[in-house]
Design an enzyme around this catalytic site. Structure first.
Site, PDB file in Angstrom:
ATOM      1  N   GLU A 243       9.214 -16.024 -10.068  1.00  0.00           N
ATOM      2  CA  GLU A 243       8.025 -15.259 -10.436  1.00  0.00           C
ATOM      3  C   GLU A 243       6.985 -15.294  -9.310  1.00  0.00           C
ATOM      4  O   GLU A 243       6.437 -14.261  -8.930  1.00  0.00           O
ATOM      5  CB  GLU A 243       7.435 -15.830 -11.733  1.00  0.00           C
TER       6      GLU A 243
ATOM      7  N   GLN B 154     -19.737  -0.359  12.593  1.00  0.00           N
ATOM      8  CA  GLN B 154     -18.815  -1.476  12.842  1.00  0.00           C
ATOM      9  C   GLN B 154     -18.640  -2.377  11.616  1.00  0.00           C
ATOM     10  O   GLN B 154     -17.581  -2.957  11.399  1.00  0.00           O
ATOM     11  CB  GLN B 154     -19.295  -2.297  14.033  1.00  0.00           C
TER      12      GLN B 154
END
Ligand SMILES: Cc1cc2nc3c(=O)[nH]c(=O)nc-3n(C[C@H](O)[C@H](O)[C@H](O)COP(=O)(O)OP(=O)(O)OC[C@H]3O[C@@H](n4cnc5c(N)ncnc54)[C@H](O)[C@@H]3O)c2cc1C
Length: 366
Positions: free
Chosen positions: A229, A266
């Site tokens: 899992e 940015q």
């Protein structure tokens, strides 16, 4: 795969999320596509593909299907029921259940957690007492994914408390078993289309032939199931992260503020780069673990790291997607807030992030 998923599985998602409704039609379509039986050999009704192919398909499913709850339900069914049944079941048990699990006719999962035992799973209180040709189970389970719609669950119970974890056994319990009761549905903040319930075992009768593995082997079985899992359950999240990244790049290019695309700032560009870095880290961990599994290697450490890396990166990726989309990202219609709610659950199920760190640090020799 991703085309099938985006065309067939996303209708009315907003409504289903609001109502907490399981998409049974989508469940069946996925089963018909072969998803439920990906890792199950053809002899038992599956496709019998290797772990690396399996996670690749699940990644595409997550890219196309925005219904993370449906995908989570399928994962619970595969990793916590089909895989342990395949590995530990008798030939008779496999022939009896696997074909209907692969075809989606039966819905399943597992029931380990209890009101007083979560991370400390092996301190469970549910008992199993052998009486002739049956076991009698008594106890309360909670957080059982697929519980409200289940047909078959693996239930963990102790046959001998004095043996601690070595007294734990696992049982294939059918919904119609006498004494098996599905309790109230638990409403969750995310993954709302994956139903969850409490389960009550009140002198629940389970035939001896439905014990999975030998008596006292429940801990090994659970560890095996959890390793699979943790390795694979978040493959679809990698696809989801890819989708969130692409949507964020598109929005950052389209949305203009101060006379230019916000992507040219940015601070926004750097968020996008962080999303890409996290996606790459998650994908690399996923593929590396699946590749090792395909080679038959043991992956205890890699599975814990994969689960930890993908879940943490998914949450941060969803958070960045919301921030990049500004006010629009916070609006329900945009669906980014749902992605965030869905992602948060991944830090808790299959062992919390703290538990993955504990496992990893002990395997690293600490
Ligand atoms: C969406 C979802 C689906 C789930 N599906 C299933 C299912 O199908 N079947 C099932 O059996 N269970 C299921 N669970 C339950 C899940 O396995 C447990 O929630 C999980 O194991 C944590 O247990 P707990 O919630 O009792 O938290 P606790 O164990 O009580 O932990 C609470 C907090 O303490 C921290 N903590 C605990 N022990 C330590 C430690 N030793 N060191 C440091 N920190 C620690 C935890 O990390 C957490 O932050 C599901 C849970 C979720 C959220």
């Amino acid at each position: 795969m991703s085309r099938f998923a985006s065309r067939e599985l996303n209708d009315y998602l907003r409504e289903r999320d609001k109502l907490g409704e399981f998409n049974r039609v989508g469940w069946k379509k996925c089963a018909e596509f072969g998803i439920h039986g990906l890792p199950v050999p053809k002899d038992y009704g599956g496709l019998g593909v290797d772990p690396l192919t399996t996670v690749g398909v699940l990644e595409s499913l997550g890219y196309g299907c925005r219904d993370n709850g449906l995908v989570f339900s399928i994962n619970a069914h595969m990793w916590t029921l089909e895989i342990p049944l395949l590995e530990f079941g008798t030939e008779e048990q496999k022939r009896k259940y696997l074909p209907s699990l692969c075809s989606g006719e039966l819905v399943g999962g597992n029931a380990m957690s209890e009101p007083a035992s979560g991370s400390d799973a092996y301190s469970l209180q549910t008992t199993a007492e052998r009486r002739g040709d049956r076991y009698i189970l008594n106890g309360t389970k909670t957080f059982a994914s697929n519980g409200p719609v289940c047909d078959l669950m693996i239930v963990y119970a102790t046959v001998d408390r004095s043996k601690g974890p070595n007294g734990i056994s696992s049982f294939l319990v059918e919904r119609q078993s006498p004494g098996f009761k599905v309790g109230r549905e638990l409403e969750k903040m995310g993954l709302r289309t994956s139903p969850m319930a409490e389960l009550f075992l009140e002198d629940c009768e389970v035939p001896v032939e439905n014990r999975l593995g030998r008596e006292g082997n429940g801990k090994n079985l659970f560890t095996h199931s959890m390793t699979w899992e943790r390795s694979c359950i978040l493959a679809s999240a990698v696809g989801t992260m890819q989708r969130l990244l692409e949507l964020s790049i598109r929005y950052a290019n389209d949305r203009k503020q101060f006379g230019q695309s916000i992507g040219k700032f940015q601070l926004i560009g750097s968020k996008i780069v962080d999303m890409k870095l996290r996606l790459d880290e998650a994908r690399a961990a996923l593929y590396r673990t699946a590749w090792l599994q395909s080679k038959g290697k043991s992956v205890f450490l890699e599975a814990a790291l994969t689960k930890l890396a993908i879940s943490e990166n998914w949450v941060r990726c969803a958070e960045d997607a919301i921030q990049i989309h500004g006010g629009y990202g916070y609006i329900v219609d945009s669906e980014f807030e749902r992605e965030m709610r869905d992602a948060l659950g991944s830090r808790i199920y299959s062992g919390t992030s703290e538990v993955q760190r504990i496992i990893a640090s002990s395997l690293l020799g600490l």
